[in-house]
Design a protein around this motif. Sequence first.
Motif, mmCIF file in Angstrom:
data_model
loop_
_atom_site.group_PDB
_atom_site.id
_atom_site.type_symbol
_atom_site.label_atom_id
_atom_site.label_comp_id
_atom_site.label_asym_id
_atom_site.label_seq_id
_atom_site.Cartn_x
_atom_site.Cartn_y
_atom_site.Cartn_z
ATOM 1 N N MET A 184 25.181 43.667 40.917
ATOM 2 C CA MET A 184 25.788 42.813 41.939
ATOM 3 C C MET A 184 26.465 43.628 43.032
ATOM 4 S SD MET A 184 27.429 39.613 39.824
ATOM 5 C CE MET A 184 26.374 38.336 39.133
ATOM 6 N N ILE A 185 27.257 44.608 42.654
ATOM 7 C CA ILE A 185 27.962 45.388 43.666
ATOM 8 C C ILE A 185 26.984 46.285 44.424
ATOM 9 C CG2 ILE A 185 28.556 47.487 42.366
ATOM 10 C CD1 ILE A 185 30.888 45.396 44.612
ATOM 11 N N THR A 219 33.544 41.773 40.169
ATOM 12 C CA THR A 219 34.904 42.254 39.916
ATOM 13 C C THR A 219 35.527 41.568 38.715
ATOM 14 O OG1 THR A 219 35.217 42.717 42.277
ATOM 15 C CG2 THR A 219 37.193 42.554 40.912
ATOM 16 N N VAL A 220 35.422 40.244 38.630
ATOM 17 C CA VAL A 220 35.991 39.517 37.492
ATOM 18 C C VAL A 220 35.320 39.938 36.190
ATOM 19 C CG1 VAL A 220 36.299 37.237 36.444
ATOM 20 C CG2 VAL A 220 36.701 37.548 38.888
ATOM 21 N N LEU A 221 33.993 40.070 36.205
ATOM 22 C CA LEU A 221 33.280 40.487 35.006
ATOM 23 C C LEU A 221 33.676 41.906 34.587
ATOM 24 C CD1 LEU A 221 29.712 39.124 35.856
ATOM 25 C CD2 LEU A 221 31.312 38.188 34.189
ATOM 26 N N THR A 237 37.833 48.093 39.973
ATOM 27 C CA THR A 237 36.642 47.350 40.362
ATOM 28 C C THR A 237 35.456 48.310 40.390
ATOM 29 O OG1 THR A 237 36.821 47.750 42.746
ATOM 30 C CG2 THR A 237 38.091 45.902 41.846
ATOM 31 N N PRO A 238 34.225 47.787 40.386
ATOM 32 C CA PRO A 238 33.069 48.690 40.495
ATOM 33 C C PRO A 238 33.110 49.560 41.742
ATOM 34 C CG PRO A 238 32.365 46.512 39.793
ATOM 35 C CD PRO A 238 33.820 46.398 40.137
ATOM 36 N N VAL A 288 39.413 43.616 44.551
ATOM 37 C CA VAL A 288 40.789 43.547 44.038
ATOM 38 C C VAL A 288 41.505 42.330 44.606
ATOM 39 C CG1 VAL A 288 43.024 44.711 44.036
ATOM 40 C CG2 VAL A 288 40.941 46.022 43.682
ATOM 41 N N LEU A 289 41.300 42.078 45.878
ATOM 42 C CA LEU A 289 41.980 40.984 46.562
ATOM 43 C C LEU A 289 41.546 39.629 46.019
ATOM 44 C CD1 LEU A 289 43.887 40.155 48.885
ATOM 45 C CD2 LEU A 289 41.906 40.207 50.394
ATOM 46 N N VAL A 290 40.240 39.357 45.993
ATOM 47 C CA VAL A 290 39.775 38.023 45.613
ATOM 48 C C VAL A 290 39.962 37.768 44.123
ATOM 49 C CG1 VAL A 290 38.149 37.939 47.526
ATOM 50 C CG2 VAL A 290 37.374 38.796 45.322
#
Length: 332
Positions: free
Chosen positions: A248-249, A73-75, A86-87, A264-266
């Motif tokens: 990753m996802i 998510t960060v990437l 997010t993906p 989204v949360l983390v």
Amino acid sequence: MSPLLSTPARRVHRFEGLLTPRTWLWVLGASSLVLIGLFLFYGIEGGFAYAVNRRLLSVITMVLVAYAVGMSTVLFQTVTNNRILTPSIMGFDALYLLIQTAAVFLFSAGALTSAPEPLKFVLNTVLMTGFAIVLYRWVFTGQGRSLHLLLLIGIVFGTLFRGIASLLQRLMDPSEYIILQDLFFASFNRTKPDLLPFALLALVVVSIPVVLWRHQLDVMNLGREVAISLGVHYKLISTGVLVIAAVMISVSTALVGPVTFFGVLVANLAYQVSSGKHRYTLPAAVLIGVIALIGGQFLLSHVLGLSTALSIIIDFVGGIVFIALLLRGRLR
């Protein structure tokens, strides 16, 4: 530039002033270890070794999922300069559901449940990653195509996949649909031990370029034009990062099932305690994910005594955060 399209580095980090980013990592790491210890050893009655082994499997699964979702998510948000996408939101969860639905529709639920778990895991991961690679290569080749087009196409494909899956579900036998429903929600208790080495190997391999590109990723937080002017090979790194995020996802979804709004949360919590540098933001997102998953599962099982799936609660909270970010962006 719209607030929703601004880089995470330009955001106000509300909690960063309380502690330094490095101190926050120590706090999050210590909290994660405490929760892991509680989850492993609290409330065991008889069969100590058996109970610990079962719980350890769940802990390893949740740590891998937290790592995959937090990092991806960060990437993904670094490359797209967007804090709400997010993906998973881009259609990967919908593709996972379509793959499971098509397998049951074509080969029956019995064939799906009896197939070797490693084979299903590898096929799910390869299909979802392959879709991402084809999509990204098509978007990044030719003139006039951009990341904004990628976002639009991803959302359209997600809607298309859900529509096809819904059609197939209406056509299949009701008894097979009941079996299929178990795959619609993420479960951290049904992971098979023989899947973990495959997931760990895939995550380690795709993490190597992230470590090598960590400084370029920090520069990319400044924006595309600035990054290019400072010598960053923006197209190469952007494409590579998007493929890494897809792997990753895909691993996370194939391992436990879809957790749409968990990223989204983390990620947004990680931005609040980091300085915008990926050496802080990435581990913070992973540790917050570990705390959310293991702490949430511990509360559900041992404190509240509920049998509700943790993924439902996480998606509910994450969905609220997603809507709040949308509304805040519109108000600004």
